[in-house]
Every structure is written in structure tokens, then in C-alpha cells.
Scaffold this motif. Structure first.
Motif, PDB file in Angstrom:
ATOM      1  N   ARG A 259       0.782  -1.339   0.047  1.00  0.00           N
ATOM      2  CA  ARG A 259       0.063   0.003   0.121  1.00  0.00           C
ATOM      3  C   ARG A 259       0.905   1.242   0.157  1.00  0.00           C
ATOM      4  O   ARG A 259       0.760   2.095  -0.691  1.00  0.00           O
TER       5      ARG A 259
ATOM      6  N   GLN B 158       2.831   1.837  -3.238  1.00  0.00           N
ATOM      7  CA  GLN B 158       2.029   2.234  -4.260  1.00  0.00           C
ATOM      8  C   GLN B 158       1.902   3.674  -4.454  1.00  0.00           C
ATOM      9  O   GLN B 158       1.917   4.360  -5.439  1.00  0.00           O
ATOM     10  N   ALA B 159       1.911   4.345  -3.251  1.00  0.00           N
ATOM     11  CA  ALA B 159       1.714   5.704  -3.212  1.00  0.00           C
ATOM     12  C   ALA B 159       3.224   6.570  -3.087  1.00  0.00           C
ATOM     13  O   ALA B 159       3.191   7.761  -3.883  1.00  0.00           O
TER      14      ALA B 159
ATOM     15  N   THR C  58      -5.865   6.259 -11.489  1.00  0.00           N
ATOM     16  CA  THR C  58      -4.611   5.850 -10.645  1.00  0.00           C
ATOM     17  C   THR C  58      -3.949   4.428 -11.044  1.00  0.00           C
ATOM     18  O   THR C  58      -4.490   3.919 -11.906  1.00  0.00           O
ATOM     19  N   THR C  59      -2.867   4.409 -10.286  1.00  0.00           N
ATOM     20  CA  THR C  59      -2.102   3.080 -10.572  1.00  0.00           C
ATOM     21  C   THR C  59      -1.994   2.172  -9.562  1.00  0.00           C
ATOM     22  O   THR C  59      -1.531   1.230  -9.503  1.00  0.00           O
ATOM     23  N   MET C  60      -3.082   2.866  -8.414  1.00  0.00           N
ATOM     24  CA  MET C  60      -2.826   2.011  -7.127  1.00  0.00           C
ATOM     25  C   MET C  60      -3.941   0.794  -7.242  1.00  0.00           C
ATOM     26  O   MET C  60      -5.146   0.972  -7.720  1.00  0.00           O
TER      27      MET C  60
END
Length: 154
Positions: free
Chosen positions: A12, A15-16, A148-150
């Protein structure tokens, strides 16, 4: 594949912020740096983390147009045309995404261009001339509501 709570936290957080130093990552997760680094390396070795990349602002780079382009390619027993299409797509830098789809069209492309004039030239000189293209339909992005890519980590 089963992930520990620490693994999920690592995923998590990265990813940010994929450039977060290991010490800061370990601190946020609540573990010491050495075990955190071991878990991170294992996630990389397992291919869960496949790569790190910078996410660029396409508009600031002068790419004001983004289009989703549906493409129909003949599905024949011999896959040579489809393979030629895929190879040509991989070589074209303006095509930033390509997915084989089920439905009316065979492929969904994500395409960027400077403006409508540049897109028109790209469509006529490149996209419609890709191997095997029978039909093509473009939809233009007016506003990105969510981009987003998350991935969701349960």
C-alpha cells in the motif's frame, strides 16, 4: 499467494510513494529496517512488485489528447496478422496501452497525442495502417474522474 499484514502495508505504502527509503518505510509499518528490507526484496523476487516507475503528467508534457481506441482485427486460424498487429502496437510510442478484449472489438488501445490535429494524423497514418485493422472507433477523454495506478490491497 498469501501476504502478511506487513506485506500488505508495504505494498500500500509503496504504491503511493515508490521512492520511500527503507528506514522510513520500516518506521511507517512499525518494524525494524532489516526485516522490512527482507520482506520488500521477497516481494520483488516473487514478482509482486514488478518494477518502479515515475508517473508523469501527460498534459504538462504537451500531450493534451488521450483517446481510447477500439480496434477490430480479423480473427483467423493463422495468428500471423494478430502477431504483426501486436508487434506494431508495441513499437508505437503514442500507444501507451493495449488490451485484448471480449466484445464487439478485439483490442482497446490507449493513445496520447498533442492535440486533435496530431491525433487525426496519428489515426490516419498509424492506427488505421496497423496490420489487419478492419475497423476503429475512438472515444476521447474529456475529464479524468479517477486515474490511479494503485491496486486495492485487501
Amino acid at each position: 499467494m498469501t501476504f502478511s499484514n506487513s506485506d500488505k502495508k508495504i505494498l500500500r505504502i509503496l504504491q503511493a510513494d515508490g521512492r520511500m527509503p527503507n528506514v522510513a518505510l520500516a518506521e511507517q509499518i512499525g518494524m525494524s529496517p532489516s526485516p522490512c528490507l527482507r520482506r520488500l526484496k521477497q516481494l520483488e523476487d516473487d514478482g509482486v512488485i514488478s518494477r518502479y516507475a515515475a508517473i508523469l503528467d501527460r498534459e504538462k508534457l504537451g500531450l493534451g489528447i488521450m483517446a481510447f481506441v477500439e480496434v477490430k482485427v480479423p480473427q483467423i486460424a493463422e495468428t500471423s496478422i494478430v502477431d504483426l498487429f501486436k508487434d506494431a502496437v508495441r513499437r508505437e510510442p503514442s500507444i501507451i496501452g493495449c488490451h485484448l478484449t471480449a466484445g464487439q472489438f478485439d483490442f482497446l488501445l490507449t493513445v496520447v497525442a498533442q492535440d486533435m490535429t496530431a491525433y487525426s494524423a496519428l489515426a490516419q497514418n498509424v492506427l488505421l495502417r496497423l496490420p489487419g485493422v478492419q475497423d476503429m472507433r475512438s472515444s476521447f477523454v474529456l475529464e479524468a474522474i479517477k486515474d490511479t495506478t494503485m491496486l486495492p490491497i485487501a
